[in-house]
Design a protein around this motif. Sequence first.
Motif, short mmCIF file in Angstrom:
data_model
loop_
_atom_site.label_atom_id
_atom_site.label_comp_id
_atom_site.label_asym_id
_atom_site.label_seq_id
_atom_site.Cartn_x
_atom_site.Cartn_y
_atom_site.Cartn_z
N THR A 181 -12.10 1.95 13.15
CA THR A 181 -13.18 2.52 13.97
C THR A 181 -12.89 3.92 14.50
OG1 THR A 181 -12.27 1.39 15.92
CG2 THR A 181 -14.00 0.25 14.66
N GLU A 182 -11.62 4.32 14.48
CA GLU A 182 -11.26 5.66 14.98
C GLU A 182 -10.78 6.52 13.81
OE1 GLU A 182 -11.69 6.85 17.96
OE2 GLU A 182 -12.40 4.97 18.82
N PRO A 183 -11.18 7.78 13.76
CA PRO A 183 -12.08 8.46 14.69
C PRO A 183 -13.54 8.06 14.45
CG PRO A 183 -11.48 9.94 12.91
CD PRO A 183 -10.70 8.69 12.69
N ALA A 184 -14.33 8.13 15.51
CA ALA A 184 -15.75 7.79 15.41
C ALA A 184 -16.56 8.94 14.81
CB ALA A 184 -16.30 7.44 16.80
N ASP A 185 -16.05 10.15 14.98
CA ASP A 185 -16.72 11.34 14.46
C ASP A 185 -16.75 11.29 12.93
OD1 ASP A 185 -17.57 13.83 13.70
OD2 ASP A 185 -16.14 14.96 14.91
N GLU A 186 -17.95 11.22 12.36
CA GLU A 186 -18.10 11.10 10.90
C GLU A 186 -17.43 12.25 10.15
OE1 GLU A 186 -19.18 8.93 8.67
OE2 GLU A 186 -19.46 7.44 10.24
N SER A 187 -17.38 13.41 10.77
CA SER A 187 -16.80 14.58 10.09
C SER A 187 -15.29 14.43 9.91
CB SER A 187 -17.10 15.86 10.87
OG SER A 187 -16.41 15.88 12.11
N GLN A 188 -14.69 13.46 10.63
CA GLN A 188 -13.24 13.21 10.53
C GLN A 188 -12.92 11.99 9.67
OE1 GLN A 188 -10.81 15.28 11.92
NE2 GLN A 188 -12.61 16.57 12.23
N ARG A 189 -13.96 11.30 9.21
CA ARG A 189 -13.75 10.05 8.46
C ARG A 189 -13.85 10.31 6.95
NH1 ARG A 189 -14.07 5.43 11.45
NH2 ARG A 189 -14.92 4.23 9.70
N ASN A 190 -12.91 11.11 6.45
CA ASN A 190 -12.92 11.44 5.02
C ASN A 190 -11.48 11.70 4.55
OD1 ASN A 190 -12.30 14.32 5.54
ND2 ASN A 190 -14.37 14.36 6.40
N SER A 191 -11.35 12.01 3.27
CA SER A 191 -10.02 12.14 2.67
C SER A 191 -9.23 13.34 3.17
CB SER A 191 -10.15 12.24 1.15
OG SER A 191 -10.89 13.39 0.78
N LYS A 192 -9.89 14.26 3.82
CA LYS A 192 -9.16 15.41 4.37
C LYS A 192 -8.33 15.02 5.59
CE LYS A 192 -12.35 19.03 2.80
NZ LYS A 192 -13.31 18.17 2.10
N ASN A 193 -8.71 13.93 6.24
CA ASN A 193 -7.99 13.43 7.42
C ASN A 193 -6.98 12.39 6.94
OD1 ASN A 193 -7.06 12.30 9.78
ND2 ASN A 193 -9.09 12.05 10.71
N LEU A 194 -5.75 12.83 6.66
CA LEU A 194 -4.75 11.92 6.07
C LEU A 194 -4.34 10.81 7.02
CD1 LEU A 194 -2.47 14.35 4.03
CD2 LEU A 194 -4.32 12.87 3.23
N GLU A 195 -4.42 11.07 8.31
CA GLU A 195 -4.10 10.02 9.28
C GLU A 195 -5.12 8.88 9.16
OE1 GLU A 195 -3.50 9.42 14.12
OE2 GLU A 195 -3.53 11.44 13.27
N PHE A 196 -6.39 9.25 9.00
CA PHE A 196 -7.44 8.25 8.80
C PHE A 196 -7.23 7.52 7.48
CE2 PHE A 196 -11.85 7.41 7.10
CZ PHE A 196 -12.12 6.32 7.92
N VAL A 197 -6.92 8.25 6.42
CA VAL A 197 -6.66 7.64 5.10
C VAL A 197 -5.55 6.60 5.20
CG1 VAL A 197 -5.78 8.09 2.77
CG2 VAL A 197 -7.50 9.62 3.77
N ASP A 198 -4.47 6.95 5.87
CA ASP A 198 -3.33 6.03 5.96
C ASP A 198 -3.65 4.82 6.85
OD1 ASP A 198 -2.00 7.70 4.27
OD2 ASP A 198 -0.71 8.60 5.80
N SER A 199 -4.49 5.03 7.86
CA SER A 199 -4.93 3.90 8.69
C SER A 199 -5.77 2.93 7.86
CB SER A 199 -5.75 4.39 9.89
OG SER A 199 -4.94 5.14 10.78
N GLY A 232 0.84 -1.19 0.00
CA GLY A 232 0.00 0.00 0.00
C GLY A 232 0.88 1.24 0.00
N HIS A 233 0.25 2.40 -0.03
CA HIS A 233 1.05 3.63 0.04
C HIS A 233 0.26 4.73 0.72
CE1 HIS A 233 -0.86 6.00 -3.28
NE2 HIS A 233 -1.18 4.80 -3.72
N THR A 234 0.97 5.70 1.25
CA THR A 234 0.34 6.81 1.94
C THR A 234 -0.40 7.71 0.94
OG1 THR A 234 2.37 8.13 1.80
CG2 THR A 234 2.06 6.82 3.80
N SER A 235 -1.40 8.41 1.43
CA SER A 235 -2.20 9.34 0.61
C SER A 235 -2.73 8.68 -0.66
CB SER A 235 -1.37 10.58 0.25
OG SER A 235 -1.04 11.31 1.40
N CYS A 236 -3.22 7.46 -0.54
CA CYS A 236 -3.71 6.70 -1.69
C CYS A 236 -5.03 7.27 -2.21
CB CYS A 236 -3.89 5.23 -1.31
SG CYS A 236 -4.53 4.19 -2.65
N GLY A 237 -5.07 7.60 -3.49
CA GLY A 237 -6.27 8.19 -4.07
C GLY A 237 -7.47 7.26 -4.04
N ALA A 238 -7.23 5.97 -4.30
CA ALA A 238 -8.34 5.02 -4.27
C ALA A 238 -8.92 4.90 -2.87
CB ALA A 238 -7.86 3.66 -4.77
#
Length: 209
Positions: free
Chosen positions: A144-162, A110-116
């Motif tokens: 499952t983290e973050p639980a806040d839906e507003s943080q579960r998108n492509s703007k949150n790169l930490e979430f994307v990489d997780s 895999g790779h960081t900041s993956c567009g797919a």
Amino acid sequence: MKAHTKETQATMTPEKSLQFLKEGNIRFQNNLKANRNLLEQVNDTKEGQFPFATILSCIDSRVSAELVFDQGLGDIFSVRIAGNFVNEDILGSMEFACKLAGTKLIVVLGHTSCGAVKGACDHAEMGNLTKLIEKINPAVQAVTEPADESQRNSKNLEFVDSVSKKNVELTIDRIHAESPILSEMEQNGEIKIIGAMYDITSGAVAFYE
């Protein structure tokens, strides 16, 4: 550096194959290429190929397996699809690569900041891409983290990489579950199946061991 032959391939083990990739990535990070004549390797491989590893990676233009692991012609089988997931065609290709062509190692890269993965995090829909992204949705749901839906998108790169990391792990689970051939080969010590993550900011590959 010569292309791999049947004899050199036979000396490779899963562990040695992994070490070759690690050393190649260090060369890549330091802008040092192994001394190889690619046209000579074309000639060396005209009657057969004897790669030592199979790498499943994303189509991302920055993540060419041959480049980031500093490998030449005939060294690796490279499978590329957006989101680096498996289906029956890719599993069949991997079975060919390992069982028939003799590779000792499968890397799901895999790779960081993956567009797919970003598309999956955003639940994007566009033509055939919609179906592709559905293959990555289980990884989105499994983080499952973050639980806040507003943080579960492509703007949150930490979430994307997780999600990217989880996608690699789930892909390996699918290889084990859906390919008895590869699973048995790994249990017998003939091959190793491992996940890894490429950092697009540094060129470094971290293996999940």
